[in-house]
Scaffold this motif. Structure first.
Motif, PDB file in Angstrom:
ATOM      1  N   TRP A 249      -4.970   4.115   1.489  1.00 28.38           N
ATOM      2  CA  TRP A 249      -6.985   4.674   1.068  1.00 28.38           C
ATOM      3  C   TRP A 249      -6.819   5.603   2.170  1.00 28.38           C
ATOM      4  O   TRP A 249      -6.536   6.306   3.739  1.00 28.38           O
ATOM      5  CB  TRP A 249      -7.448   3.575   1.234  1.00 28.38           C
TER       6      TRP A 249
ATOM      7  N   LYS B 160     -14.987  -4.582  -0.500  1.00 32.69           N
ATOM      8  CA  LYS B 160     -14.844  -5.198  -1.473  1.00 32.69           C
ATOM      9  C   LYS B 160     -14.102  -7.048  -1.384  1.00 32.69           C
ATOM     10  O   LYS B 160     -13.781  -7.240  -1.136  1.00 32.69           O
ATOM     11  CB  LYS B 160     -12.744  -4.590  -1.656  1.00 32.69           C
TER      12      LYS B 160
ATOM     13  N   ALA C 293       1.065  -1.427  -0.061  1.00 32.39           N
ATOM     14  CA  ALA C 293       0.087   0.422  -0.105  1.00 32.39           C
ATOM     15  C   ALA C 293       0.718   1.185   0.028  1.00 32.39           C
ATOM     16  O   ALA C 293       0.383   2.095  -0.068  1.00 32.39           O
ATOM     17  CB  ALA C 293      -1.031  -0.392   1.290  1.00 32.39           C
TER      18      ALA C 293
ATOM     19  N   THR D 281      -3.435  -1.383  -2.596  1.00 31.47           N
ATOM     20  CA  THR D 281      -4.135  -1.337  -2.066  1.00 31.47           C
ATOM     21  C   THR D 281      -5.777  -2.204  -2.279  1.00 31.47           C
ATOM     22  O   THR D 281      -5.350  -2.672  -0.958  1.00 31.47           O
ATOM     23  CB  THR D 281      -4.264   0.134  -1.851  1.00 31.47           C
ATOM     24  N   GLU D 282      -6.251  -2.031  -3.570  1.00 30.29           N
ATOM     25  CA  GLU D 282      -6.882  -2.744  -3.808  1.00 30.29           C
ATOM     26  C   GLU D 282      -7.008  -3.898  -2.842  1.00 30.29           C
ATOM     27  O   GLU D 282      -8.325  -4.866  -2.778  1.00 30.29           O
ATOM     28  CB  GLU D 282      -7.033  -2.751  -4.743  1.00 30.29           C
TER      29      GLU D 282
ATOM     30  N   ASP E 229     -18.347   0.276  -1.030  1.00 29.14           N
ATOM     31  CA  ASP E 229     -16.380   0.343  -1.344  1.00 29.14           C
ATOM     32  C   ASP E 229     -15.938  -0.613  -0.648  1.00 29.14           C
ATOM     33  O   ASP E 229     -14.706  -0.829  -0.574  1.00 29.14           O
ATOM     34  CB  ASP E 229     -15.886   2.004  -0.530  1.00 29.14           C
TER      35      ASP E 229
ATOM     36  N   ARG F 173     -16.805   4.171   5.917  1.00 22.45           N
ATOM     37  CA  ARG F 173     -16.786   3.552   4.670  1.00 22.45           C
ATOM     38  C   ARG F 173     -18.059   2.762   4.317  1.00 22.45           C
ATOM     39  O   ARG F 173     -18.855   1.881   5.468  1.00 22.45           O
ATOM     40  CB  ARG F 173     -15.830   2.301   4.638  1.00 22.45           C
TER      41      ARG F 173
ATOM     42  N   LYS G 197     -13.322   5.702  -6.155  1.00 21.41           N
ATOM     43  CA  LYS G 197     -12.582   5.727  -7.233  1.00 21.41           C
ATOM     44  C   LYS G 197     -11.590   4.327  -7.678  1.00 21.41           C
ATOM     45  O   LYS G 197     -11.209   3.329  -6.255  1.00 21.41           O
ATOM     46  CB  LYS G 197     -11.330   6.865  -7.084  1.00 21.41           C
ATOM     47  N   GLN G 198     -11.211   3.559  -8.693  1.00 27.52           N
ATOM     48  CA  GLN G 198      -9.784   3.323  -8.517  1.00 27.52           C
ATOM     49  C   GLN G 198      -8.688   3.049  -8.151  1.00 27.52           C
ATOM     50  O   GLN G 198      -8.448   4.346  -7.555  1.00 27.52           O
ATOM     51  CB  GLN G 198      -9.062   3.151 -10.111  1.00 27.52           C
ATOM     52  N   LEU G 199      -8.520   2.422  -7.178  1.00 25.62           N
ATOM     53  CA  LEU G 199      -7.418   1.529  -6.182  1.00 25.62           C
ATOM     54  C   LEU G 199      -6.076   1.310  -7.115  1.00 25.62           C
ATOM     55  O   LEU G 199      -6.301   1.056  -7.970  1.00 25.62           O
ATOM     56  CB  LEU G 199      -7.762   1.185  -5.500  1.00 25.62           C
ATOM     57  N   ASP G 200      -5.215   1.631  -6.407  1.00 23.96           N
ATOM     58  CA  ASP G 200      -3.790   1.421  -6.415  1.00 23.96           C
ATOM     59  C   ASP G 200      -3.940   0.036  -6.844  1.00 23.96           C
ATOM     60  O   ASP G 200      -4.461  -0.510  -4.782  1.00 23.96           O
ATOM     61  CB  ASP G 200      -2.815   1.433  -5.750  1.00 23.96           C
TER      62      ASP G 200
ATOM     63  N   SER H 225     -10.990   8.522  -2.002  1.00 22.31           N
ATOM     64  CA  SER H 225     -10.740   7.061  -2.261  1.00 22.31           C
ATOM     65  C   SER H 225     -12.398   6.710  -2.541  1.00 22.31           C
ATOM     66  O   SER H 225     -11.323   6.251  -3.443  1.00 22.31           O
ATOM     67  CB  SER H 225      -9.467   6.188  -1.931  1.00 22.31           C
TER      68      SER H 225
END
Lengths: 95, 273
Positions: free
Chosen positions: B23, B103, B18, B36-37, B101, B97, B30-33, B27
């Motif tokens: 995060w 996951k 990360a 991090t995702e 958001d 959150r 949004k599309q995350l790295d 974020s």
């Protein structure tokens, strides 16, 4: 909560290598394997042990409370049976 | 400063999945790295399943089982704390959150149902998680490797306990067999999602920080089949797979779970205990 139709198991924990297992309590469980797991989850969750035994409580043979007099009282007057007449070195633990 | 070789610099960059983009509330949506995702996927799985199991506290079928389930829940919440704090601010992520958001996979948010349905969910998830963690201990991300080395022992126990109960309930009374079969049937359609590889996961696999779950899908199917055979249960018929949790498309159940979990810190933001 039910579960009390499950048999009772006595739980013994060895707290670290070299010490004896000690009785810590009991759990209900349907069989030996789950009794071990219940004992692990109930009695060793704070790092109390390195080894567990479980024994069906029904297999324990207990002395009769009515016989306490004849079984235990005769030992009361036998002070010479205690190893108190010599010194134990400080380095010797767990006696 | 001594110059670093390119290879070493690459390893350094991967020292934390990360590190590139933790995060933050900005974020959201949004599309995350990909690093991090990936942390959020693993962390949300653990958090949501831990919260689900904690709902059993005080309601277990026996006192001993109540304690077992609470222990499992605590293991998972501990794992979630490590993962979410690596992805950003763990408390912010857990309590502030919104559902879109999150996951986590759909399997872990499924309702507890009866004890058999909870055990079915736990067998199906932790068998997968155990195989994943075993591989994570061998991969390139330092944090995830260390995390997996700790968590794999916890989850090995979860998997064994869930297997033992599946066998006892499946090969038990007429009622327990029926309930175990129904519990498996409920959760079965959420298994394919565990082996789905989308662009985000593919990027993490390519970067060497995530195992490819498709590599152990056969092992997984074989392992589950072996437990079910010992439990004298037929594997449920394959159903239309339900996907989308990793993209935030959750079942109605997750919103209710979050409402309970997030109520206190959202209503009393300054509360301490």
């Amino acid at each position: 909560m039910s579960g009390h139709d499950w048999p009772l198991w006595e739980v013994f924990v060895r707290s670290k290598g070299g010490l004896s297992h000690r009785h810590v309590g009991s759990v209900h469980a349907p069989d030996a394997e789950l009794a071990l797991r219940h004992a692990r989850d109930t009695y060793t969750r704070r790092m109390e042990g390195v080894s567990l035994w479980v024994v069906p409580s029904a297999e324990i043979v207990a002395s009769d409370p009515d016989e306490t007099g004849e079984l235990f009282e005769p030992a009361e007057s036998k002070i010479y049976r205690h190893p108190t007449f010599y010194d134990i070195p400080d380095e010797v633990k767990h006696i | 400063m001594t110059p670093r070789s390119p290879a070493k610099a690459g390893a350094q960059e991967r020292a934390s999945a990360a590190a590139a983009a933790p995060w933050t509330p900005a974020s959201a949506g949004k599309q995350l790295d990909f690093g991090t995702e990936y942390l959020l996927r693993l962390g949300d799985d653990a958090l949501v399943l831990g919260q689900r199991l904690s709902e059993w506290c005080g309601h277990g079928p026996a006192l001993e089982v109540d304690i077992s389930l609470a222990n499992l829940a605590l293991d998972l919440v501990g794992q979630a704390t490590l993962l979410l704090n690596e992805a950003g601010d763990g408390d912010q992520l857990a309590f502030h959150r919104d559902v879109l958001d999150f996951k986590n996979c759909l399997l872990v948010e499924q309702p507890n149902g009866d004890f058999a349905q909870t055990i079915a969910r736990h067998l199906l998830y932790t068998t997968w998680q155990h195989m994943l963690l075993q591989r994570l201990t061998q991969l390139g991300d330092q944090f995830l490797r260390e995390f997996a080395t700790k968590a794999v022992k916890e989850i090995a126990y979860h998997r064994e306990l869930a297997s033992e109960w599946t066998i006892r309930l499946g090969d038990g009374t007429e009622e327990s067999t029926r309930r175990m079969a129904e519990g498996l049937d409920w959760n079965w359609r959420f298994v394919p999602e565990l082996f789905e590889v989308d662009d985000g996961l593919q990027a993490a696999i390519d970067a060497g920080i995530a195992p490819d779950p498709r590599e152990f899908e056969n092992d997984y199917r074989t392992a589950i089949a072996a437990v079910l055979a010992e439990a004298r249960l037929e594997p449920p018929a394959d159903q239309r797979p339900i996907l989308g949790g990793r993209r935030g498309h959750h079942s109605e159940h997750l919103g209710h779970l979050l409402a309970v979990m997030q109520f206190l810190p959202r209503t009393y933001p300054d509360a301490t205990w």
